[in-house]
Each structure stands twice: as structure tokens, then as C-alpha cells.
Design a protein around this motif. Structure first.
Motif, PDB file in Angstrom:
ATOM      1  N   HIS A 142       0.757  -1.250   0.068  1.00  0.00           N
ATOM      2  CA  HIS A 142      -0.006   0.203  -0.151  1.00  0.00           C
ATOM      3  C   HIS A 142       0.776   1.274  -0.049  1.00  0.00           C
ATOM      4  O   HIS A 142       0.650   2.171  -0.885  1.00  0.00           O
ATOM      5  CB  HIS A 142      -0.893   0.054   1.258  1.00  0.00           C
ATOM      6  CG  HIS A 142      -1.836   1.210   1.451  1.00  0.00           C
ATOM      7  ND1 HIS A 142      -2.679   1.552   0.433  1.00  0.00           N
ATOM      8  CD2 HIS A 142      -1.773   2.383   2.458  1.00  0.00           C
ATOM      9  CE1 HIS A 142      -3.409   2.731   0.704  1.00  0.00           C
ATOM     10  NE2 HIS A 142      -2.480   3.214   1.990  1.00  0.00           N
ATOM     11  N   LEU A 143       1.890   1.256   0.704  1.00  0.00           N
ATOM     12  CA  LEU A 143       2.737   2.429   0.838  1.00  0.00           C
ATOM     13  C   LEU A 143       3.471   2.728  -0.460  1.00  0.00           C
ATOM     14  O   LEU A 143       3.845   3.788  -0.673  1.00  0.00           O
ATOM     15  CB  LEU A 143       3.683   2.245   2.154  1.00  0.00           C
ATOM     16  CG  LEU A 143       3.199   2.403   3.534  1.00  0.00           C
ATOM     17  CD1 LEU A 143       4.336   1.957   4.484  1.00  0.00           C
ATOM     18  CD2 LEU A 143       2.320   3.554   3.670  1.00  0.00           C
ATOM     19  N   PRO A 172      -0.069   4.354  -2.761  1.00  0.00           N
ATOM     20  CA  PRO A 172      -1.705   4.133  -2.209  1.00  0.00           C
ATOM     21  C   PRO A 172      -2.730   4.270  -3.065  1.00  0.00           C
ATOM     22  O   PRO A 172      -3.714   3.813  -2.775  1.00  0.00           O
ATOM     23  CB  PRO A 172      -1.486   5.304  -1.121  1.00  0.00           C
ATOM     24  CG  PRO A 172       0.149   5.602  -1.179  1.00  0.00           C
ATOM     25  CD  PRO A 172       0.693   5.196  -2.271  1.00  0.00           C
ATOM     26  N   ASN A 212      -5.224  -0.500  -2.632  1.00  0.00           N
ATOM     27  CA  ASN A 212      -5.834  -0.495  -1.380  1.00  0.00           C
ATOM     28  C   ASN A 212      -7.318  -1.107  -1.360  1.00  0.00           C
ATOM     29  O   ASN A 212      -7.383  -1.766  -2.518  1.00  0.00           O
ATOM     30  CB  ASN A 212      -6.259   1.282  -1.434  1.00  0.00           C
ATOM     31  CG  ASN A 212      -6.990   1.635  -2.420  1.00  0.00           C
ATOM     32  OD1 ASN A 212      -8.292   1.360  -2.757  1.00  0.00           O
ATOM     33  ND2 ASN A 212      -6.434   2.655  -3.314  1.00  0.00           N
TER      34      ASN A 212
END
Length: 202
Positions: free
Chosen positions: A152-153, A156, A160
Motif C-alpha cells: 500500500h505504501l 496508495p 488499497n
């Protein structure tokens, strides 16, 4: 958990399923919530630890081979857990407080206070939601929580819940959760307040 005077830690009046309307079983529900929350806190800590040290997928741990076979583990686990659980329930019914090993309340560090009880309930609820999230990530992406966080990082906007296989369902759920409080407040302000609004028909 239910106090002897009838008040409960973490009671904010949120009860959409109306489980609290039956005052006779409400203490059992409160105790069940706390017990499940404690297991969830241990599970979440264990999952994060195994994920951080790279000990393997937590959701496949039960299917692996260990020094004791499954039948032997069950033969030990079921009687031990049954005895401990029976002792816990018996002590709780007598004292109204949770405990372990015949001590009710179980508080070896002397930390029992209303503030700590409230914090425990809040963390227990958070852990149950976190475990649900971990299980969902494993089912949808086949990844653990740390791996999902890293993914996710990295991006993003594209990695998600809304871009996953359950994106449409998540979008609808968020919309319903966002609109429902507005409908309930509008019903209170504009409608007949004498009649209880029952979104769930029981």
C-alpha cells in the motif's frame, strides 16, 4: 465488562442489534466481548510478530506438520481449555469479574481501575477489527498485514481496498456506513420520536 452496579466499561449507547435490551444476558455478552477481545489482542500481536520475523503465513500455520500430530494436540488442548474455561466462567458468575487460575479478578500487577478497564475494552474492540482485516487481506490478496502495508505504501492510489477484488463491496459498505447516521438523525429530527426507529427487524 459489566460492573456489579450494572454499568459497563465502553458503553456508548451504540447497540444497532439491540443486544443490550435483555438485561439478564447483557453481562454474559459483555464478558464474551471482553474474552474474545483478549484472544484477538493476542492473535494480532502474534500475527504481526510472525509476519515481521518472516516465520511464514499465519493463515496456513494450522495445516503444517509439527512434532505433535493434530490428534494429539486436540487430545491435550480440548480438556485443558475446557477445564480452564469452566473455572473462568464459574468464578465470573460468583464474582462478576474476569479471572484465571481461580483468581477473580486476575490482576497480578494491581492495574485494575475503571480507566484501565475502558482502555482494555477499546483495545479489545480494535484488535477484533484488526483481526478481521488481517483475515480479509489473507483471503483477498494472499498476503500478511506487513506485506500488505508495504504494498500500500508503495502506491496508495492503486493498492488499497477499493482497487482490490472486493473494491465494489467495500465502496457500497462505506457509502452505507456514511449515510446511515444522517438518515437516523433526520428521522429523529423530522419524525415521530415516540416510535423507535428499527433498522433491523427484531
Amino acid at each position: 465488562p459489566a460492573h456489579l452496579d450494572g454499568s459497563m466499561a465502553g458503553d456508548y449507547g451504540f447497540d444497532p442489534l439491540r443486544l443490550g435490551t435483555n438485561k439478564e444476558v447483557l453481562p454474559y455478552y459483555a464478558e464474551a466481548e471482553l474474552t474474545n477481545g483478549r484472544w484477538a489482542m493476542m492473535a494480532v500481536a502474534g500475527i504481526l510478530f510472525t509476519d515481521l520475523v518472516g516465520a511464514g503465513d499465519w493463515w496456513t500455520a494450522g495445516a503444517k506438520e509439527y512434532s505433535l500430530d493434530t490428534k494429539t494436540q486436540l487430545a491435550v488442548e480440548i480438556p485443558v481449555m475446557a477445564v480452564l474455561e469452566a473455572m473462568r466462567v464459574k468464578g465470573w458468575e460468583k464474582t462478576g469479574t474476569s479471572g484465571a487460575f481461580g483468581m477473580h479478578p486476575f490482576d497480578p500487577m494491581g492495574m485494575a481501575s475503571d480507566e484501565k478497564k475502558l482502555k482494555e475494552v477499546k483495545n479489545a474492540r480494535l484488535a477484533m477489527v484488526a483481526f478481521l482485516g488481517f483475515a480479509s487481506q489473507a483471503a483477498v490478496r494472499g498476503m500478511g498485514p506487513i506485506e500488505c502495508l508495504k504494498l500500500h505504501l508503495e502506491d496508495p492510489g492503486h493498492n488499497n481496498i477499493f482497487t482490490s477484488a472486493v473494491g465494489p463491496e467495500a465502496t457500497v459498505a462505506c457509502m452505507v456506513l456514511g449515510i446511515t447516521p444522517v438518515i437516523l438523525e433526520a428521522k429523529k429530527a423530522l419524525g415521530d420520536n415516540d416510535e423507535e426507529f428499527r433498522p433491523i427487524p427484531w
